[in-house]
Write an enzyme that holds these catalytic residues in place. Structure first.
Site, PDB file in Angstrom:
ATOM      1  N   GLU A   1      30.986  38.552  34.829  1.00  0.00           N
ATOM      2  CA  GLU A   1      30.765  37.934  36.145  1.00  0.00           C
ATOM      3  C   GLU A   1      29.880  36.717  36.023  1.00  0.00           C
ATOM      4  OE1 GLU A   1      29.947  40.678  39.322  1.00  0.00           O
ATOM      5  OE2 GLU A   1      28.587  39.296  40.319  1.00  0.00           O
TER       6      GLU A   1
ATOM      7  N   ASP B 162      24.646  43.048  34.652  1.00  0.00           N
ATOM      8  CA  ASP B 162      23.806  43.584  35.726  1.00  0.00           C
ATOM      9  C   ASP B 162      22.434  42.922  35.682  1.00  0.00           C
ATOM     10  OD1 ASP B 162      25.389  46.463  34.640  1.00  0.00           O
ATOM     11  OD2 ASP B 162      25.703  45.649  36.637  1.00  0.00           O
TER      12      ASP B 162
HETATM   13  O1  TRH Z   1      27.866  41.037  29.707  1.00  0.00           O
HETATM   14  P1  TRH Z   1      28.903  41.074  30.741  1.00  0.00           P
HETATM   15  O2  TRH Z   1      30.219  41.616  30.357  1.00  0.00           O
HETATM   16  O3  TRH Z   1      28.375  41.877  32.002  1.00  0.00           O
HETATM   17  C1  TRH Z   1      29.235  42.739  32.743  1.00  0.00           C
HETATM   18  C2  TRH Z   1      29.658  42.027  34.006  1.00  0.00           C
HETATM   19  O4  TRH Z   1      28.532  41.549  34.699  1.00  0.00           O
HETATM   20  C3  TRH Z   1      30.412  42.983  34.908  1.00  0.00           C
HETATM   21  O5  TRH Z   1      30.650  42.395  36.182  1.00  0.00           O
HETATM   22  C4  TRH Z   1      29.615  44.249  35.097  1.00  0.00           C
HETATM   23  O6  TRH Z   1      30.392  45.162  35.827  1.00  0.00           O
HETATM   24  C5  TRH Z   1      29.257  44.842  33.773  1.00  0.00           C
HETATM   25  O7  TRH Z   1      28.491  43.887  33.019  1.00  0.00           O
HETATM   26  C6  TRH Z   1      28.446  46.088  33.965  1.00  0.00           C
HETATM   27  O8  TRH Z   1      29.163  39.595  31.279  1.00  0.00           O
HETATM   28  P2  TRH Z   1      28.329  38.632  32.223  1.00  0.00           P
HETATM   29  O9  TRH Z   1      28.449  39.078  33.645  1.00  0.00           O
HETATM   30  O10 TRH Z   1      28.775  37.269  31.908  1.00  0.00           O
HETATM   31  O11 TRH Z   1      26.819  38.799  31.786  1.00  0.00           O
HETATM   32  C7  TRH Z   1      26.369  38.263  30.575  1.00  0.00           C
HETATM   33  C8  TRH Z   1      24.963  37.721  30.787  1.00  0.00           C
HETATM   34  O12 TRH Z   1      24.344  37.466  29.522  1.00  0.00           O
HETATM   35  C9  TRH Z   1      24.963  36.402  31.540  1.00  0.00           C
HETATM   36  O13 TRH Z   1      23.852  36.347  32.405  1.00  0.00           O
HETATM   37  C10 TRH Z   1      24.811  35.382  30.422  1.00  0.00           C
HETATM   38  C11 TRH Z   1      23.896  36.107  29.487  1.00  0.00           C
HETATM   39  N1  TRH Z   1      23.910  35.671  28.085  1.00  0.00           N
HETATM   40  C12 TRH Z   1      22.834  34.938  27.638  1.00  0.00           C
HETATM   41  O14 TRH Z   1      21.924  34.619  28.413  1.00  0.00           O
HETATM   42  N2  TRH Z   1      22.800  34.552  26.337  1.00  0.00           N
HETATM   43  C13 TRH Z   1      23.783  34.887  25.461  1.00  0.00           C
HETATM   44  O15 TRH Z   1      23.688  34.526  24.260  1.00  0.00           O
HETATM   45  C14 TRH Z   1      24.908  35.664  25.935  1.00  0.00           C
HETATM   46  C15 TRH Z   1      26.018  36.024  25.008  1.00  0.00           C
HETATM   47  C16 TRH Z   1      24.944  36.039  27.265  1.00  0.00           C
END
Ligand code: TRH
Length: 357
Positions: free
Chosen positions: A253, A21
Site C-alpha cells: 500500500e 502497517d
Molecule cells: O511491506 P508491505 O507489503 O506492507 C503490507 C501492505 O501495507 C498491506 O496493505 C498490508 O495489508 C500488509 O503490509 C499487512 O508494503 P508497503 O505497504 O509498501 O509497506 C512497505 C513500507 O516499508 C513502506 O512504508 C516503505 C517502507 N520501506 C522503507 O522505508 N525502506 C525500504 O528499504 C523498504 C524496502 C521499504
C-alpha cells in the site's frame, strides 16, 4: 497550510506482517506531528522503525502497545486497519467526560464501495466502548474519500531531486544507457516474467532486501540485466530510490502510493489475499488509472499488471513505450495532487467534529 489547533492523538498500529502497517502509521504520525500535533504511536512491533525512521520525529512518541492499557486516552484515537485497541483503553475512552474522536483508518482501495463507506459512523452498542461512535476513514483516489498521505513539500522536494548525486552517494552506478528498475515485491512475484520483459535492454535492477533479493538469487537475469542488492533504506531514502529509477515495481500500500508521487512508470503488486480479493482491487485501480488512456498504453499495461499479480494477463508481453507510460503516470499524479491529502482531510474532519458539525 491552514493552522490547526494542537491536539493530542493516539495512533494504534498492530503489525500483521510485512512493513506497511507500521509504514503507514509512522508516516501519518510524523505528518501530524510536523503540523503541530502531539502523537503517541502505540504498536506491538516497532522494530522496523529502526531502519525506516532511525531518527524518529519530533512530536511523535513511540510507545509499547501493552502500556496503553494504563494510559489516559488522547483527544483523537486513530485505530489503523481495525487493529482493536485494548479493552481497558477503550473503556477509558468511554468514561471520559468528552469522549475522544475515534477513527478506523482503513486499507487503501480504489473500489467504488470505498466512497460510500468513507466517514460512516459506527455507534458502539456494547462492549468496553459502549456509547462511543467510531467513524470509518477510507484513504482513496477520489475527492469523496479520505485521500492519500502526501506530506507538505513532497512534490517540491521531488522536483528538486538530483538523481545522479543520490545514486552516486549510495554506491549505485548505472552504466551509460542503462535503465534503472527498482524491485520491491512479494515472494510469489513471477520474476522470470520480469526478466523476460527486461531482456534486450541494458538494465540495472535495484533489489530491496527480502523477497526481491531471494527471488533474484534463485532466478538469474538474462544477459544485459545486472542486479544490485540494496540495504533497508529509511522511508525518506526509499522515496529517493523511487525517484532515481526509470521503472518501479512496488507492492502493498504505502510504497505504491509513494511510487505514484514519484511520477515514474510503476507496476503495483497488491497484497495477495487468499480469497482473490486483490483481483477486484487491482481491476478497480486499473479502471481508474487507465481511464481515458490510449489503448497502445492501457492494453499492455493492464495485461502486464494482471500477470505480475498472478491474475491472468496471459497475453502479457512488452511494456508500453517508456515516454508514453511516464505521461500516464504524470497525469495520474497531477490528478491525485489536486486533491486534499489525507492528513489535511483528517485534521479538517476532527475540527468539524469538535465544533459539533
Ligand atoms: O511491506 P508491505 O507489503 O506492507 C503490507 C501492505 O501495507 C498491506 O496493505 C498490508 O495489508 C500488509 O503490509 C499487512 O508494503 P508497503 O505497504 O509498501 O509497506 C512497505 C513500507 O516499508 C513502506 O512504508 C516503505 C517502507 N520501506 C522503507 O522505508 N525502506 C525500504 O528499504 C523498504 C524496502 C521499504
Amino acid at each position: 497550510m491552514a493552522a490547526h489547533a494542537p491536539l493530542h492523538w493516539d495512533v494504534f498500529c498492530r503489525v500483521v506482517d510485512n512493513f506497511g502497517d507500521i509504514g503507514v502509521c509512522w508516516r501519518l504520525a510524523a505528518d501530524l506531528a510536523a503540523r503541530g500535533q502531539a502523537v503517541r504511536l502505540w504498536t506491538d512491533d516497532a522494530s522496523a522503525l529502526a531502519w525506516m525512521a532511525p531518527g524518529g520525529a519530533a512530536g511523535v512518541q513511540v510507545r509499547d502497545w501493552a502500556a496503553s492499557e494504563l494510559a489516559e486516552p488522547a483527544d483523537v484515537v486513530v485505530e489503523a486497519f481495525a487493529c482493536d485497541p485494548p479493552d481497558a483503553f477503550v473503556a477509558r475512552m468511554a468514561r471520559r467526560t468528552v469522549p475522544p474522536l475515534w477513527l478506523n483508518l482503513e486499507y487503501l482501495s480504489a473500489e467504488d464501495w470505498v466512497e460510500r463507506c468513507h466517514d460512516l459512523p459506527s455507534p458502539q452498542l456494547a462492549g468496553p466502548g459502549q456509547g462511543l461512535v467510531k467513524h470509518f476513514f477510507h484513504p482513496g483516489f477520489t475527492p469523496r474519500t479520505g485521500g492519500l498521505l502526501r506530506e507538505p513539500g513532497l512534490l517540491e522536494r521531488r522536483a528538486a531531486f538530483d538523481r545522479s548525486a543520490w545514486l552516486g552517494a549510495h554506491g549505485i552506478a548505472p552504466r551509460a544507457g542503462e535503465r534503472v528498475v527498482t524491485l520491491f515485491c512479494y515472494p510469489d512475484a513471477p520474476l522470470p516474467r520480469l526478466w523476460q520483459v527486461l531482456a534486450g535492454t541494458p538494465t540495472l535492477v535495484l533489489l530491496t532486501p527480502g523477497a526481491a533479493q531471494a527471488l533474484a538469487a534463485r532466478h538469474a537475469p538474462p544477459p544485459g540485466v545486472r542486479r544490485h542488492a540494496l540495504p533497508y533504506l529509511t522511508q525518506s531514502d526509499f522515496d529517493h530510490l523511487l525517484w532515481s529509477s526509470d521503472v518501479n515495481l512496488v507492492r502493498g500500500e504505502d510504497s505504491a502510493v509513494r511510487a505514484m508521487w514519484a511520477g515514474v512508470p510503476f507496476v503495483w503488486q497488491l497484497y495477495p489475499q487468499h480469497d482473490g480479493a486483490h483481483d477486484a482491487k487491482l481491476a478497480a485501480f486499473l479502471d481508474r488509472f487507465l481511464d481515458g488512456v490510449p489503448p497502445a498504453v492501457a492494453t499492455p499495461l493492464r495485461a502486464w499488471w494482471r500477470a505480475w499479480n498472478g491474475v491472468g494477463g496471459d497475453g502479457a508481453g512488452a511494456w508500453p513505450e517508456p515516454a508514453a507510460w511516464r505521461e500516464v503516470c504524470l497525469a495520474w499524479r497531477a490528478q491525485l495532487a489536486a486533491q486534499a491529502d489525507l492528513t489535511t482531510q483528517l485534521l479538517g474532519w476532527v475540527e468539524r467534529r469538535r465544533a459539533g458539525c
